[in-house]
Design an enzyme around this catalytic site. Sequence first.
Site, PDB file in Angstrom:
ATOM      1  N   GLY A  10       4.838   7.991  -6.062  1.00  0.00           N
ATOM      2  CA  GLY A  10       6.303   8.047  -6.092  1.00  0.00           C
ATOM      3  C   GLY A  10       6.808   9.036  -7.131  1.00  0.00           C
ATOM      4  O   GLY A  10       6.025   9.761  -7.766  1.00  0.00           O
ATOM      5  N   PHE A  11       8.110   9.034  -7.286  1.00  0.00           N
ATOM      6  CA  PHE A  11       8.759   9.995  -8.193  1.00  0.00           C
ATOM      7  C   PHE A  11       8.278   9.801  -9.644  1.00  0.00           C
ATOM      8  O   PHE A  11       7.738  10.729 -10.259  1.00  0.00           O
ATOM      9  CB  PHE A  11      10.278   9.821  -8.051  1.00  0.00           C
ATOM     10  CG  PHE A  11      11.085  10.369  -9.181  1.00  0.00           C
ATOM     11  CD1 PHE A  11      10.933  11.687  -9.598  1.00  0.00           C
ATOM     12  CD2 PHE A  11      12.009   9.557  -9.837  1.00  0.00           C
ATOM     13  CE1 PHE A  11      11.693  12.187 -10.657  1.00  0.00           C
ATOM     14  CE2 PHE A  11      12.770  10.050 -10.881  1.00  0.00           C
ATOM     15  CZ  PHE A  11      12.600  11.369 -11.297  1.00  0.00           C
ATOM     16  N   ASN A  32       1.333   2.668  -1.122  1.00  0.00           N
ATOM     17  CA  ASN A  32       1.311   2.488   0.343  1.00  0.00           C
ATOM     18  C   ASN A  32       2.124   3.577   1.048  1.00  0.00           C
ATOM     19  O   ASN A  32       2.318   3.532   2.260  1.00  0.00           O
ATOM     20  CB  ASN A  32       1.825   1.095   0.744  1.00  0.00           C
ATOM     21  CG  ASN A  32       3.303   0.933   0.450  1.00  0.00           C
ATOM     22  OD1 ASN A  32       3.930   1.826  -0.114  1.00  0.00           O
ATOM     23  ND2 ASN A  32       3.870  -0.197   0.824  1.00  0.00           N
ATOM     24  N   ASP A  56      -1.258  -1.582  -0.310  1.00  0.00           N
ATOM     25  CA  ASP A  56       0.017  -2.225  -0.619  1.00  0.00           C
ATOM     26  C   ASP A  56      -0.229  -3.280  -1.700  1.00  0.00           C
ATOM     27  O   ASP A  56      -1.150  -4.096  -1.573  1.00  0.00           O
ATOM     28  CB  ASP A  56       0.534  -2.889   0.675  1.00  0.00           C
ATOM     29  CG  ASP A  56       1.962  -3.370   0.541  1.00  0.00           C
ATOM     30  OD1 ASP A  56       2.783  -3.020   1.388  1.00  0.00           O
ATOM     31  OD2 ASP A  56       2.255  -4.114  -0.426  1.00  0.00           O
ATOM     32  N   LYS A  93       9.330  -9.305  -1.858  1.00  0.00           N
ATOM     33  CA  LYS A  93       7.889  -9.607  -1.779  1.00  0.00           C
ATOM     34  C   LYS A  93       7.079  -8.580  -2.566  1.00  0.00           C
ATOM     35  O   LYS A  93       6.127  -8.923  -3.264  1.00  0.00           O
ATOM     36  CB  LYS A  93       7.426  -9.586  -0.319  1.00  0.00           C
ATOM     37  CG  LYS A  93       7.756 -10.866   0.411  1.00  0.00           C
ATOM     38  CD  LYS A  93       7.122 -10.813   1.798  1.00  0.00           C
ATOM     39  CE  LYS A  93       7.782 -11.851   2.682  1.00  0.00           C
ATOM     40  NZ  LYS A  93       7.626 -11.573   4.110  1.00  0.00           N
ATOM     41  N   ASN A 101      -0.198 -10.285  -8.258  1.00  0.00           N
ATOM     42  CA  ASN A 101      -1.530  -9.713  -7.997  1.00  0.00           C
ATOM     43  C   ASN A 101      -2.007  -8.851  -9.162  1.00  0.00           C
ATOM     44  O   ASN A 101      -3.145  -8.940  -9.604  1.00  0.00           O
ATOM     45  CB  ASN A 101      -1.500  -8.844  -6.736  1.00  0.00           C
ATOM     46  CG  ASN A 101      -1.538  -9.669  -5.467  1.00  0.00           C
ATOM     47  OD1 ASN A 101      -1.944 -10.823  -5.483  1.00  0.00           O
ATOM     48  ND2 ASN A 101      -1.089  -9.083  -4.360  1.00  0.00           N
ATOM     49  N   ALA A 116       7.444  -1.562 -14.992  1.00  0.00           N
ATOM     50  CA  ALA A 116       8.664  -0.754 -14.851  1.00  0.00           C
ATOM     51  C   ALA A 116       9.785  -1.708 -14.469  1.00  0.00           C
ATOM     52  O   ALA A 116       9.932  -2.083 -13.311  1.00  0.00           O
ATOM     53  CB  ALA A 116       8.464   0.302 -13.777  1.00  0.00           C
ATOM     54  N   TYR A 147      16.617  -6.567  -5.701  1.00  0.00           N
ATOM     55  CA  TYR A 147      16.017  -5.727  -6.758  1.00  0.00           C
ATOM     56  C   TYR A 147      16.365  -6.269  -8.143  1.00  0.00           C
ATOM     57  O   TYR A 147      15.504  -6.421  -9.009  1.00  0.00           O
ATOM     58  CB  TYR A 147      16.518  -4.290  -6.596  1.00  0.00           C
ATOM     59  CG  TYR A 147      15.771  -3.283  -7.425  1.00  0.00           C
ATOM     60  CD1 TYR A 147      14.590  -2.708  -6.964  1.00  0.00           C
ATOM     61  CD2 TYR A 147      16.256  -2.893  -8.677  1.00  0.00           C
ATOM     62  CE1 TYR A 147      13.911  -1.765  -7.735  1.00  0.00           C
ATOM     63  CE2 TYR A 147      15.576  -1.951  -9.440  1.00  0.00           C
ATOM     64  CZ  TYR A 147      14.408  -1.393  -8.963  1.00  0.00           C
ATOM     65  OH  TYR A 147      13.730  -0.468  -9.729  1.00  0.00           O
TER      66      TYR A 147
END
Length: 310
Positions: A10-11, A32, A56, A93, A101, A116, A147
């Site tokens: 990602g970014f 993922n 994932d 989720k 996990n 983060a 979120y």
Amino acid sequence: MKNLITGGAGFIGSNLTEKLLSKDEEVICLDNLSTGSFKNIEKWTNKKNFKFLNSDVTSISKEGFNFKVDRIWHLACPGSPKKYQKDPLKTTKTILLGLLNLLDYAYQNESEFLLASSSEIYGDPNIHPQKENYFGNVNPTGKRSCYEEGKRISESICTDFNSLYKIPTKIARIFNAYGPRMLRSDGRVISNFIYQGLEKKPLTIYGDGSQTRSFCFIDDLVSGLIKLMNTNYSKPINIGSNEEISIRSLSRKIHDKLCLNESIKNMPLPQDEPKRRKPDISLAKEILDWYPKIDLDTGLDLTIRNFKNT
Ligand code: UDP
């Protein structure tokens, strides 16, 4: 150092990867590719000290983790409101199961663990600027709550793992990062405005544009995350810029930088939008000796140059 970065394509993850590889550290990138992009990491796939796992965080099996790492940087989750609201249950989720996990794995491996977190834990704040001891103003059933509440429970879980199982957890509350490697489709305001401008389209302003944000250039954010990982500080800490700007002024700045006549498309303000957002970063200065070095003008110039070349 051997690092596992979830959301490494990602970014933020790919910029962090670049920095760690430049210090000759090892990086395992787990992603993922739902909002991350293989393009962000492609150039490292032949490197000996880089490994990509297309996986994932919600479904990683313990057997899949047959390697040891010193540090886990847990970034995996869509960060843009447009993306995380698309499938809010999947977002919840990802945040919840992914965190459990990864903390489980950190416990077995005795790894350092950085979460983060986000300025979103403050919701639509009624205290300004936001200090870490402010508890926030969140609508638990609003459009952003998957979120916002996800990151709030994440902070709570990390804190409990820290006190119960002595996992060295760190919590970064990230405020509006921007810069190279944001995707065209990201949906956040700076990438939207720059790409719209480059394509000679009107800039989409939600609401009247009086809402404010404080944008932190990605290199500053990455250096703050690394400094935080290097401490034993386990309470939440704001990492962001305190240069506050309204969205309307931001659009003028980007019009000017791209030498465009002003062209705006007004759109409705989404539900539960924070009206003002600016971190109090005195704790980061005190604990990490960190503060942002790249001002908005410089950061926008660097971002525009990068977007033009990609
Ligand atoms: N915004 C906007 N136009 C856009 C995208 C976002 O006016 O094309 C506004 C949005 O309403 C918010 C601010 O810009 O007030 C920052 O939005 P972003 O999605 O970047 O992140 P947020 O801070 O809301 O998580």
